[in-house]
Design a protein around this motif. Structure first.
Motif, PDB file in Angstrom:
ATOM      1  N   ASP A  53       0.851  -1.197   0.000  1.00 27.35           N
ATOM      2  CA  ASP A  53       0.000   0.000   0.000  1.00 27.35           C
ATOM      3  C   ASP A  53       0.881   1.240   0.000  1.00 27.35           C
ATOM      4  OD1 ASP A  53      -2.081  -1.736   0.109  1.00 27.35           O
ATOM      5  OD2 ASP A  53      -2.512  -1.455   2.235  1.00 27.35           O
ATOM      6  N   ASP A 122     -11.276   1.809  -3.358  1.00 25.43           N
ATOM      7  CA  ASP A 122     -10.064   2.586  -3.559  1.00 25.43           C
ATOM      8  C   ASP A 122      -9.302   2.047  -4.776  1.00 25.43           C
ATOM      9  OD1 ASP A 122     -10.603   4.169  -1.378  1.00 25.43           O
ATOM     10  OD2 ASP A 122      -9.557   2.832   0.023  1.00 25.43           O
ATOM     11  N   TYR A 142      -3.153  -1.018  -2.334  1.00 21.60           N
ATOM     12  CA  TYR A 142      -4.049   0.134  -2.501  1.00 21.60           C
ATOM     13  C   TYR A 142      -3.228   1.405  -2.510  1.00 21.60           C
ATOM     14  CZ  TYR A 142      -7.964  -2.995  -1.645  1.00 21.60           C
ATOM     15  OH  TYR A 142      -8.887  -4.006  -1.729  1.00 21.60           O
ATOM     16  N   ARG A 144      -3.659   5.444  -2.157  1.00 18.26           N
ATOM     17  CA  ARG A 144      -4.578   6.492  -1.698  1.00 18.26           C
ATOM     18  C   ARG A 144      -3.843   7.815  -1.664  1.00 18.26           C
ATOM     19  NH1 ARG A 144      -5.136   2.080   1.811  1.00 18.26           N
ATOM     20  NH2 ARG A 144      -7.164   1.040   1.761  1.00 18.26           N
TER      21      ARG A 144
END
Length: 945
Positions: A53, A122, A142, A144
């Protein structure tokens, strides 16, 4: 053939990807399969590095990387779509150990790619690797956009707290991605709970200071940070204050008046501790003042001059005076001047006193005059000697005559003393008449000393004035005939308690020093308020005459006692003190409104007497106190002389103006008080929980064999106190009833529900119940208020015939929607039931009292050494306050702090709390925990610990 087709499709897909074309461009109907056939010898790809991530900070793109082995191809798929081959950076190597091909690929994800995604999910990317054995997918990573809001959801607020108080500073950081980490700073220094255990940071980011210290006074800031930014909350100022505490009283100053009435004062300072950081100043006066009287100094004064002496051989005579008019007293000045004065007695005719002068005078005298002078001097000397002898003989004879005349008075004095002793010792027996005394004391009207012993004032004379009496009467308190009898004592017996007090005759009791020295009966007509209204019944009262040594009044089997510590009564004073349990039908109850009476109403006196230190009154109560939350609001009340009840204190709401201290235990309470009177404990429920009273259920039946067809059972509902049970046992004993089994406990709640009683399982073939209803009820208010005593229900039964003697049944008693009890009854009504008493042995003995040191478990020498060791404040706190904490007497320390010896009052309370199991183990344990080894040595040596 099929395998060849699949292989060609795979090669075609790889060529299209290298050319920068998407598979969907080649054929919309064709979908890249998840797996491909591989050679059996080659394993599936295994990811050595999977994408993680990531957060996009501002506009900087993030890099995603994955590595797999063995892998012929490796690509990224983001949000379900393959990433263009041109966006991949691929590296290929060979594992030196396994010899397999290792492929690694990187891609970049920009902020615009993430922002273009719309939907609930997401932005994510996944790595897919191929080998001849098939395909393998990595975990999703992910991506973000990172951010951190500016405003805190909750900021800490400044506070002012007292020393050692727990402090909570709350903080809710701003919203952010990723979630912000929170640190607390104290004066710009980061707080580390691992370094200082007094700090605790909760999972909700709140800061807890377990015990506020003076060093914790500072500015506190909550700091939130993540990968984007760092935010600071507003600063919260924490001020730790210290409320002032009084030091010990100083010694009384000297009287300010050198003569007559003046003042003495003592002071204390608000330095234990001193108020700090805005803490409250000590309540109460910093000084105390009492009146004092100083004897006035009397300067000495000369008496008149005596007569001149005879003229001496020196031709002078003398005269003297004494400093006795008045003599100097109380530090007065001595007389000024000389005590003797001399002058020439020949008016100047004789100027010298040596031998030559005498020879000259002899020479000047005529030859016959010298002999005459010497003869006159010798005659005068003989005359003086004769006069002295005569005066001595006359004085001796007069003295013998007076002594002979006073023998009758002295023997009469002894006779009067014997009668006084007999009348005080046996107030119900006639005084003995001596047959040896030829002069009886007014045989026609002997004095009734038993009726006036209580009102005796002034010296007691041996005889009344009569015709043949000598005019010189000898007071008994000063008679020389009593001097050889120093051990003569007067015993004063109390008719109702059989307690005695020995008073030495030579102790010199003055007027007013023996107050109300009379028995509890009808001796004397002067009574105070309580003597008119209170009933002193056997078993409900006790009394004893106490002095400076103190003592203990106890009403056996009731739980009521009064401890009078040593030094409570002033030196030289004696009081007849009493302790009475008031009858419920002869006094107004202290409860009002929703309050309930929890203890017997007890009177102790005499009221209005001066006490040097508090006494301890012990009262049993029936409040249920072992619940985890406080259910009671307990109030101590006292009754005025007009009969009205006034509130003395409410437990937990004491102030410096509270005149008493109440130590609460599970079954009794101990009241430290300095004013005797009538007291009772009441209580009411403390919302939201209903309070609960401890009751007892006692089942009684006729003791004698039943000769009729009717038979009755009585169940009493009483307070769970020794006094209430004793009262019911005495009542049933007078009615001919007997207790069938030990009383059963019942918890009665403040729920406005009645108490229901019912009888079950009666053998209907032989017995019939006369009760028309199925059950009986006692109203809730009658039980809760305690206004009706004693409460009971009667079950009337009728047997089928005189031959029926066995009775077995069940009696159920319970509060509606509450707890209950069941009595299992099996009895033979034709037998005489033996008495069953739950009271301890000796329950019918007369009330007992203890006088002097035998009333106390702690010897006076040990008490004084403990007080000397703990009364003075200690910087480490190892003083009387720590002792109070160890003994459990620290609910309101300000009460003890106002006493001259706080340790002495604590030890008095300990004596009262441990009168049943009075050993020194608990006290020794507390002193051992305090580190007072020197006191432990004294207790081991002088005590029996």
């Amino acid at each position: 053939h099929c395998c060849l087709i699949v292989y060609q499709e795979t090669r075609l897909t790889a060529l299209l990807l290298r050319a920068g074309l998407k598979v969907s461009d080649y054929s919309e109907a064709e979908v890249l399969p998840d797996s491909f056939p591989s050679a059996p010898a080659e394993p599936l790809p295994e990811f050595l590095l999977e994408p993680e991530d990531a957060f996009i900070v501002k506009n900087r793109p993030v890099q995603l990387r994955c590595r797999a082995s063995p892998a012929t191809q490796i690509y990224f798929k983001c949000n379900g779509e393959w990433v263009n081959q041109n966006d991949h950076i691929t590296r290929e190597s060979l594992d030196q150990i396994t010899g397999l091909v290792v492929r690694e690929v990187d891609i970049s994800v920009a902020r615009t790619q993430v922002e273009e995604l719309f939907g609930l999910e997401d932005y994510w990317c996944q790595c897919v690797a191929w080998s001849s054995a098939g395909t393998t997918k990595s975990n999703r990573a992910y991506v973000r956009i990172a951010y951190l809001r500016k405003n805190f959801e909750q900021e800490p607020l400044g506070r002012e707290v007292r020393l050692e108080q727990e402090v909570l500073l709350q903080c809710r950081p701003p919203e952010g991605m990723p979630a912000a980490e929170v640190d607390w700073v104290k004066n710009e220094d980061v707080i580390d709970p691992s370094q200082d255990s007094n700090f605790l940071i909760t999972i909700d980011h709140d800061l807890i200071i377990k015990q506020a210290r003076l060093s914790d006074t500072a500015n506190y800031t909550c700091v939130a940070r993540n990968v984007v930014a760092k935010r600071r909350s507003s600063t919260a100022t924490l001020i730790v204050y210290v409320s002032g505490g009084w030091s010990s009283w100083t010694e009384w100053s000297e009287c300010n008046a050198r003569c007559g009435r003046g003042w003495q004062r003592r002071t204390r300072s608000c330095t234990n501790p001193a108020p700090l950081n805005g803490g409250a100043f000590c309540e109460g006066p910093p000084f105390q003042r009492v009146t004092c009287t100083t004897l006035c100094p009397v300067d000495g004064g000369w008496t008149d001059w005596a007569k001149w002496s005879a003229c001496g051989t020196e031709c002078t005579h003398w005269r003297s005076r004494e400093c006795q008019a008045p003599p100097p007293r109380n530090g007065g000045k001595h007389c000024g001047g000389s005590m003797m004065e001399s002058k020439n007695c020949t008016e100047g005719l004789c100027a010298r006193s040596n031998a030559s002068t005498l020879s000259d005078m002899h020479a000047t005298l005529a030859p016959g005059m010298g002999v005459a002078v010497y003869a006159g001097l010798v005659g005068a000397l003989l005359l003086c000697v004769i006069l002295v002898l005569c005066v001595g003989v006359l004085a001796y004879r007069r003295r013998c005559r007076h002594l002979h005349g006073d023998i009758t008075d002295s023997s009469s004095a002894l006779t009067a003393t014997h009668k006084l002793t007999h009348s005080l010792t046996h107030p119900l027996l006639p005084s003995p008449v001596s047959t040896d005394n030829p002069h009886p004391l007014h045989p026609s009207a002997p004095p009734d000393l038993t009726a006036t012993a209580g009102a005796f004032r002034g010296p007691l004379f041996s005889l009344q004035q009569g015709v043949n009496d000598s005019p010189h009467k000898i007071p008994m308190t000063t008679s020389p005939l009593l001097d050889p009898l120093p051990s003569l004592k007067i015993k004063v017996y109390n008719a109702s308690t059989l307690s005695s007090l020995e008073l030495p005759v030579d102790m010199g009791l003055g007027d007013g020093e023996i107050l109300s020295l009379k028995s509890v009966g009808t001796m004397g007509r002067e009574r105070d308020y309580h003597s008119h209204t209170l009933s002193r019944e056997p078993g409900q009262s006790t009394s004893a005459t106490l002095g400076n040594l103190g003592g203990r009044l106890t009403i056996p089997n009731t739980g009521v006692s009064l401890l009078v510590p040593p030094g409570t009564i002033p030196q030289g004073k004696f009081y007849e003190m009493y302790l009475i349990i008031n009858k419920w039908d002869r006094t107004t109850l202290p409860s009002e409104g929703s309050q309930t009476v929890l203890s017997p109403v007890v009177s102790c006196g005499p009221s209005g007497m001066l006490l040097n230190r508090p006494v301890v009154l012990t009262l049993p109560h029936c409040a249920q106190l072992d619940t985890p939350t406080p259910d009671w609001t307990l109030t101590l009340k006292t009754q005025t002389h007009q009969g009205a009840w006034e509130e003395v204190l409410t437990v937990g709401e004491e102030t410096l103006s509270s005149p008493c201290y109440l130590q609460l235990e599970e079954e009794c309470c101990h009241v430290l008080m300095e004013q005797l009177g009538t007291y009772g404990l009441v209580g009411q429920s403390c919302p939201p929980q209903p309070a609960c009273k401890r009751l007892q259920l006692a089942l009684f039946a006729p003791r004698a064999p039943c000769l009729s067809l009717d038979y009755s059972l009585r169940i009493y509902c009483i307070h769970d106190t020794p006094h209430a049970l004793k009262e019911v046992l005495d009542l049933e004993r007078s009615l001919g009833g007997v207790l069938l089994e030990d009383p059963k406990p019942l918890f009665f709640k403040d729920s406005y529900h009645n108490l229901r009683l019912s009888i079950h399982d009666i053998p209907h073939t032989h017995w019939r119940s006369k009760l028309l209803a199925k059950y009986q009820e006692i109203p809730f208010y009658h039980i809760w208020s305690g206004s009706q005593r004693p409460l009971h229900c009667t079950f009337s039964l009728e047997r089928g015939g005189l031959a029926v003697s066995q009775l077995s049944c069940k009696i159920c008693v319970r509060q509606v929607e509450g707890e209950g009890q069941i009595f299992q009854l099996h009895t033979d009504i034709q037998e005489t039931l033996p008495p069953h008493s739950p009271l301890p042995s000796g329950g019918t003995c007369l009330p007992s009292s203890q006088v002097g040191p035998f009333a106390f478990r702690l010897p006076d020498s040990i008490r004084q050494k403990i007080c000397a060791s703990l009364d003075a404040p200690s910087a480490r706190g190892c003083d009387w306050r720590l002792l109070a904490h160890s003994l459990g007497f620290d609910r309101y320390l300000n009460y003890f702090a106002t006493k001259p010896s706080p340790t002495g009052v604590l030890l008095d309370l300990w004596e009262a709390c441990h009168q049943a199991d009075a050993d020194l183990v608990s006290l020794a344990t507390a002193l051992e925990e305090m580190g007072k080894s020197e006191v432990l040595v004294v207790m081991t040596t002088d005590g029996d610990c």
